[in-house]
Design an enzyme around this catalytic site. Structure first.
Site, PDB file in Angstrom:
ATOM      1  N   ASP A  48      32.791   6.875  51.347  1.00  0.00           N
ATOM      2  CA  ASP A  48      33.575   6.780  52.210  1.00  0.00           C
ATOM      3  C   ASP A  48      35.330   7.093  51.304  1.00  0.00           C
ATOM      4  O   ASP A  48      35.637   7.643  50.102  1.00  0.00           O
ATOM      5  CB  ASP A  48      34.272   4.988  52.120  1.00  0.00           C
ATOM      6  CG  ASP A  48      33.899   3.753  50.260  1.00  0.00           C
ATOM      7  OD1 ASP A  48      34.258   5.101  49.621  1.00  0.00           O
ATOM      8  OD2 ASP A  48      33.542   2.832  50.269  1.00  0.00           O
ATOM      9  N   ASP A 100      33.342  -9.647  47.533  1.00  0.00           N
ATOM     10  CA  ASP A 100      33.145 -10.302  48.913  1.00  0.00           C
ATOM     11  C   ASP A 100      31.463  -9.865  49.313  1.00  0.00           C
ATOM     12  O   ASP A 100      31.213 -10.248  50.692  1.00  0.00           O
ATOM     13  CB  ASP A 100      34.027 -10.431  49.971  1.00  0.00           C
ATOM     14  CG  ASP A 100      34.270  -8.740  50.924  1.00  0.00           C
ATOM     15  OD1 ASP A 100      33.365  -8.327  49.540  1.00  0.00           O
ATOM     16  OD2 ASP A 100      35.188  -8.544  51.081  1.00  0.00           O
ATOM     17  N   GLU A 138      32.757  -4.454  55.029  1.00  0.00           N
ATOM     18  CA  GLU A 138      32.942  -5.715  54.606  1.00  0.00           C
ATOM     19  C   GLU A 138      32.364  -6.949  55.629  1.00  0.00           C
ATOM     20  O   GLU A 138      31.363  -6.506  56.462  1.00  0.00           O
ATOM     21  CB  GLU A 138      34.741  -5.709  55.541  1.00  0.00           C
ATOM     22  CG  GLU A 138      35.773  -4.731  54.892  1.00  0.00           C
ATOM     23  CD  GLU A 138      36.034  -5.448  53.083  1.00  0.00           C
ATOM     24  OE1 GLU A 138      35.354  -5.755  52.684  1.00  0.00           O
ATOM     25  OE2 GLU A 138      37.049  -4.622  52.071  1.00  0.00           O
TER      26      GLU A 138
END
Ligand code: PGA
Length: 272
Positions: free
Chosen positions: A73, A145, A152
């Protein structure tokens, strides 16, 4: 490897042991296949591994000059030479000191400014990976997370390289690299989960107790887009390397440790 088609869980004592074991896997891949295609990650977790790879390259134990690399990324809105871009991170910590050929070290270009150019860049990145013959070994970290790359929670498990908005938690976690949180970009180009799952082998590293809940959720919880790393349960050749603090919440920890003891006897040619 016993049960080659499983997620192998390797629990080590500390982060330094994780870095050494990860460097062993990457270096032996390149020693066997000097033109290997490596998928690489940024963040605090792989830094120790990169340091050990650089040391080994400097000692002449492994040469990276023929490998091709694809990073997971890159932030949108930072030029490649910005001090906090992932391109700068990789050049500083691995590519330049490790003797990589920079023309074969790819990251998404996040400095394009229109939506059309960003979409085109995402397509171009997927094509580059395919033309290189796909990724032989993909290194991954994991977010607190459960994210992998910038996928995400809620990301499609079939997603491809695309633009994603960072969650506030991820921006807060990454603010330590910037002078203040307002400077952390809000968007990134990221390989998708579907892109990552196409890597032939995957090596995920997690260290520190702040990752323990994410590790428990992705290793022992259900496969869910709410925990993007759980998609790795569907991958045929994933190794997860953890230090003791990151493994604290695993219910089946003793089982993973006993499987590893058997694995090591097997690799050493000892009788079971
Ligand atoms: P970290 O980041 O290695 O800095 O903890 C991992 C990630 O967010 O994927």
């Amino acid at each position: 490897m016993i049960g080659d088609k499983v997620m192998r869980i390797v629990i080590l004592e500390n982060a330094d042991q994780v870095a050494t074991a990860a460097a062993d896997v990457i270096a032996s891949t390149v020693q066997r296949h000097p033109e290997a295609v490596l998928g690489l990650a940024t963040g605090g977790t792989p830094l120790g591994t990169y340091q050990k790879l650089v040391e080994r390259a400097k000692r002449g134990e492994v040469a990276f000059d023929r490998v091709t690399t694809f990073n997971l990324d890159e932030y949108v809105g930072l030029p490649a030479d910005h001090p906090q871009s992932y391109c700068t991170f990789m050049r500083r910590h691995l590519f330049e000191p490790g003797g990589f050929a920079l023309e074969r070290c790819y990251l998404p270009n996040g400095s394009v400014t229109t939506w059309q150019d960003l979409e085109e860049e995402c397509r171009r990145y997927e094509t580059l990976i395919q033309r290189a013959g796909g990724i032989d070994l993909q290194l991954l970290g994991i977010g607190a997370d459960g994210h992998i790359a910038f996928n995400e929670p809620g990301s499609s498990l079939a997603s491809r390289t695309r633009v994603k908005a960072l969650t506030e938690q991820t921006r807060r976690d990454n603010a330590r690299f910037f002078s203040c949180i307002d400077e952390v970009p809000r968007l990134a180009i990221t390989m998708g989960i579907g892109t990552i799952l196409e890597a032939r082998r995957i090596l995920l590293l997690a260290t520190g107790e702040q990752k323990a809940e994410a590790v428990r959720a992705f290793v022992e919880g259900p496969v869910s887009a709410q925990v993007p790393a759980s998609a790795l349960q569907l991958h045929a050749a994933t190794v997860v390397m953890l230090d003791a603090p990151a493994a604290t919440l695993l219910a089946r920890k003793e089982y993973y440790l006993s499987m590893e003891r058997i694995q090591q006897r097997l690799e050493a040619g000892l009788p079971l």
